[in-house]
Design a protein around this motif. Sequence first.
Motif, PDB file in Angstrom:
ATOM      1  N   LEU A  80      73.749 -54.986  -4.771  1.00  0.00           N
ATOM      2  CA  LEU A  80      74.747 -56.059  -4.735  1.00  0.00           C
ATOM      3  C   LEU A  80      75.774 -55.801  -3.641  1.00  0.00           C
ATOM      4  O   LEU A  80      76.162 -56.720  -2.907  1.00  0.00           O
ATOM      5  CB  LEU A  80      75.430 -56.182  -6.094  1.00  0.00           C
ATOM      6  N   ASN A  83      74.347 -56.426  -0.188  1.00  0.00           N
ATOM      7  CA  ASN A  83      74.169 -57.846   0.104  1.00  0.00           C
ATOM      8  C   ASN A  83      75.459 -58.653  -0.071  1.00  0.00           C
ATOM      9  O   ASN A  83      75.417 -59.889  -0.043  1.00  0.00           O
ATOM     10  CB  ASN A  83      73.067 -58.427  -0.782  1.00  0.00           C
ATOM     11  N   GLU A  84      76.584 -57.946  -0.272  1.00  0.00           N
ATOM     12  CA  GLU A  84      77.905 -58.573  -0.400  1.00  0.00           C
ATOM     13  C   GLU A  84      77.920 -59.620  -1.517  1.00  0.00           C
ATOM     14  O   GLU A  84      78.468 -60.703  -1.383  1.00  0.00           O
ATOM     15  CB  GLU A  84      78.330 -59.203   0.935  1.00  0.00           C
ATOM     16  N   LEU A  85      77.281 -59.255  -2.648  1.00  0.00           N
ATOM     17  CA  LEU A  85      77.249 -60.134  -3.818  1.00  0.00           C
ATOM     18  C   LEU A  85      77.867 -59.448  -5.031  1.00  0.00           C
ATOM     19  O   LEU A  85      77.737 -59.940  -6.150  1.00  0.00           O
ATOM     20  CB  LEU A  85      75.801 -60.526  -4.140  1.00  0.00           C
ATOM     21  N   ASP A  86      78.528 -58.307  -4.823  1.00  0.00           N
ATOM     22  CA  ASP A  86      79.064 -57.544  -5.943  1.00  0.00           C
ATOM     23  C   ASP A  86      80.341 -58.178  -6.481  1.00  0.00           C
ATOM     24  O   ASP A  86      81.068 -58.871  -5.774  1.00  0.00           O
ATOM     25  CB  ASP A  86      79.335 -56.095  -5.525  1.00  0.00           C
ATOM     26  N   ASP A  87      80.593 -57.916  -7.754  1.00  0.00           N
ATOM     27  CA  ASP A  87      81.793 -58.405  -8.432  1.00  0.00           C
ATOM     28  C   ASP A  87      82.168 -57.401  -9.510  1.00  0.00           C
ATOM     29  O   ASP A  87      82.005 -57.651 -10.703  1.00  0.00           O
ATOM     30  CB  ASP A  87      81.535 -59.796  -9.025  1.00  0.00           C
ATOM     31  N   CYS A  91      77.472 -58.159 -13.584  1.00  0.00           N
ATOM     32  CA  CYS A  91      76.625 -59.039 -12.775  1.00  0.00           C
ATOM     33  C   CYS A  91      76.195 -60.221 -13.631  1.00  0.00           C
ATOM     34  O   CYS A  91      75.801 -60.054 -14.793  1.00  0.00           O
ATOM     35  CB  CYS A  91      75.397 -58.278 -12.278  1.00  0.00           C
ATOM     36  N   TRP A 106      72.012 -68.550  -8.700  1.00  0.00           N
ATOM     37  CA  TRP A 106      73.292 -67.955  -8.306  1.00  0.00           C
ATOM     38  C   TRP A 106      73.336 -66.505  -8.768  1.00  0.00           C
ATOM     39  O   TRP A 106      72.792 -66.143  -9.820  1.00  0.00           O
ATOM     40  CB  TRP A 106      74.463 -68.702  -8.942  1.00  0.00           C
ATOM     41  N   ASN A 108      76.387 -63.798  -9.359  1.00  0.00           N
ATOM     42  CA  ASN A 108      77.845 -63.670  -9.426  1.00  0.00           C
ATOM     43  C   ASN A 108      78.541 -64.906  -8.844  1.00  0.00           C
ATOM     44  O   ASN A 108      79.522 -64.801  -8.096  1.00  0.00           O
ATOM     45  CB  ASN A 108      78.312 -62.400  -8.698  1.00  0.00           C
ATOM     46  N   ARG A 110      77.564 -66.964  -6.612  1.00  0.00           N
ATOM     47  CA  ARG A 110      77.273 -67.311  -5.215  1.00  0.00           C
ATOM     48  C   ARG A 110      75.814 -67.713  -5.090  1.00  0.00           C
ATOM     49  O   ARG A 110      74.938 -67.077  -5.692  1.00  0.00           O
ATOM     50  CB  ARG A 110      77.554 -66.112  -4.302  1.00  0.00           C
ATOM     51  N   ALA A 112      72.034 -68.017  -4.275  1.00  0.00           N
ATOM     52  CA  ALA A 112      71.096 -66.945  -3.952  1.00  0.00           C
ATOM     53  C   ALA A 112      69.697 -67.528  -3.773  1.00  0.00           C
ATOM     54  O   ALA A 112      69.364 -68.559  -4.346  1.00  0.00           O
ATOM     55  CB  ALA A 112      71.091 -65.883  -5.057  1.00  0.00           C
ATOM     56  N   GLN A 116      66.090 -63.009  -3.290  1.00  0.00           N
ATOM     57  CA  GLN A 116      67.209 -62.155  -3.711  1.00  0.00           C
ATOM     58  C   GLN A 116      67.220 -61.988  -5.232  1.00  0.00           C
ATOM     59  O   GLN A 116      67.455 -60.894  -5.740  1.00  0.00           O
ATOM     60  CB  GLN A 116      68.529 -62.767  -3.240  1.00  0.00           C
TER      61      GLN A 116
END
Length: 557
Positions: A80, A83-87, A91, A106, A108, A110, A112, A116
Motif C-alpha cells: 500500500l 503504491n501510495e494507497l496507504d491509510d 485497509c 476502490w 482506501n 481511492r 483502483a 491492483q
Amino acid sequence: MLSHLTLQDFAVVSRAELAFGPGMTVVSGETGAGKSLLVDALMWLTGARADAGVVRHGAERAELAAEFDLGDAPAALAWLRENELDDGDACQLRRVMRADGGSRAWINGRPATLGQLSALGGLLVEIHGQHEHQALLDRGQQLALLDAFGQHGPLLDAVREAARRWAGIDRELADLARAGDVGERLAWLEHQVQELSAETLDPESLEELAAAHRRQANAAGLLQGCEVALARLAGDEGLSLQRLLHQTQAELARLAGDEPRLAEVLALLESAGIQLAEAAAGIERLHDDFDLDPDRLRALEDRLARLHDLARKHRVPLEDLAGRRDQLQAELEGLAGAGERAARLGREREAAAREWNETAARLGQARARSAAQLGEAVAGLMGELGMGGGVFTVALEPLDTTRPTPQGAERCEFLVSANPGQPPRALRKVASGGELARISLAIEVAALGFDAVPTMVFDEVDTGIGGAVAEVVGQKLRALGGERQVLCVTHLPQVAAQGHHHYRVSKAVEADATHSQVEALSEKARVEELARMLGGVEITKEVRANARQLLARANAR
C-alpha cells in the motif's frame, strides 16, 4: 486480519454486515442457503472478474466492502505504501458491480484497477476450495511456500543479489554491443568534438558575436546618424542646440537684474548645457570608434554562417551547440578504451555467474532437504484427514535457462495422490474439490507459521468425510486458527464445533423473493445449530446433549 465484511444486493443477500475476530470462524447453514456467498464476496473483493449475475434480482448494483487490520500483514502494508494507497494501519476494499456488467473498485477510498485489487488481495486473503484461482495451485507460490518452510531467506537473498549483479553487467555489455563498430564511432566523435571545440560557444561570446555583426552591418548608417546628431547638437554651421542655448542664456542673464527669480532658470539652462556638451562628446567618441571595415564584416558573417551550419548539422538551436559538444565529449570519453572495458565486463560477468551457480547450488540442496520434510509432513496429515495411503511429494525440476534467475536454478511442483496405487499428479490437476481443499489444509498445517497471508478461507473442506475424520479436520483448522485468522464454510457439526466464532446463513421467501440472512450465534444458539446439523428435522434432548459435548471437547483443547 479481516475485521468487517459488508454485502448489499449480492446474489440473494439484500444486506449483511459481519464482524470478524482472530481465531477460527465457521459458517454453516442448510443446503442452498448461500453459505459460500461469503467466500464468493471475498473472491470478488480480491480481484475476481465481475459477473452481472451476482447482482440481486431487481437491484441496479451489488456493493461489497471489507475492512482489514494490517497489524499482521506487513507485506500488504508495504504494498500500500509503495503504491501510495496507504491509510494508517487499516485497509478498506470496496467493489461495486452493476447489473449491466460494469464494475468499479476502490482501495482506501481511492479508485483502483482490478490488477491492483488482485495484487493486494493476494497479500491479505488466501482461499482454499473449489476455485481455480487458489494461490497454492500457482507454482511460484508453491516454491515460495517451500522456501518459507525451509527458512531459505538468506540463501534466496544471496541468489537474488548474484542474479541482479549478473543482469546489470549483461546489460552494460549489451549496450556496448549495440554501439556497433567502436572504432568508427570513436573516429566520428573525435571529429565532431574537434569541430565544435574550435568554436567559442558560451552564451556571452555568442551574444557578443551577434552584437558585433549588427554594428558592422549597420556601420555606414551609424556613422551618418552620429554626424547628423553632432551637427544638431554642436554644429558650426547654422543653428545648433548648444548655440541656441547659449543665446537664450545671454538674453535671460540681461533680464535677471530686473527679475531675481530668473536666476533659478539660468541655473537649469546651465545644467542643460553641460548635459548637451557631454552628449555631444559621447556621440563623437562613438563616431570615432565606428569603422567601415568590409573585411571585418565578412569575417563575422563567415563565423556566423559556420555556427549556423553546425547547428543544422547537429539539429539543435545555436544556443544549444555547447551542450551538444559536451554530450559528444562525454560519449567519447565513455567509449575510450571500450575494448578493455568490454573485456573487463566479460570477466566480471563470468565471476557473477560463478557466484550465482555456487549460491544457487546451495539453495537447491537446501530445497531438496526441505521438500522431503514437507512431503513427509503433509502425507502424514493427509492420513489424519481421511486420505490414508495418499502420497504427497514436492518435485524440483531444473530450470531450462542459461541466464541466472532470481528464484534459483529450479522450479517446484506439488504432486499428490489421494488414493493408494495411483501415481502422484500435479496438485493443480486434482479433480475432487473436497480432496483439494483437505490437501491444501494439510499443506497449511504442515507449514504452520511460515505462510505470510494473515487470513485463510476454507470452503467445504469437509466434503465427502464424516465421523472421526471430520473432527480431526476441525481440530486442524482450529490449530491453524491459533496462528492465522481462519474462515471455514462447513456442513459438518464436528468441524463447526471447533470454531471460536460461528455464523449461520438462513434462507427465507418474502413477497415472492428469496433472501439469505447471516447472523452471529450465541453459545445457546450454537448448540441449536449443531443439533440441527446432527439431527436433521427432529431435534431431541439427546441430540442437543451431543451438540454440547462437541462444543465442550473443542473448548477443552
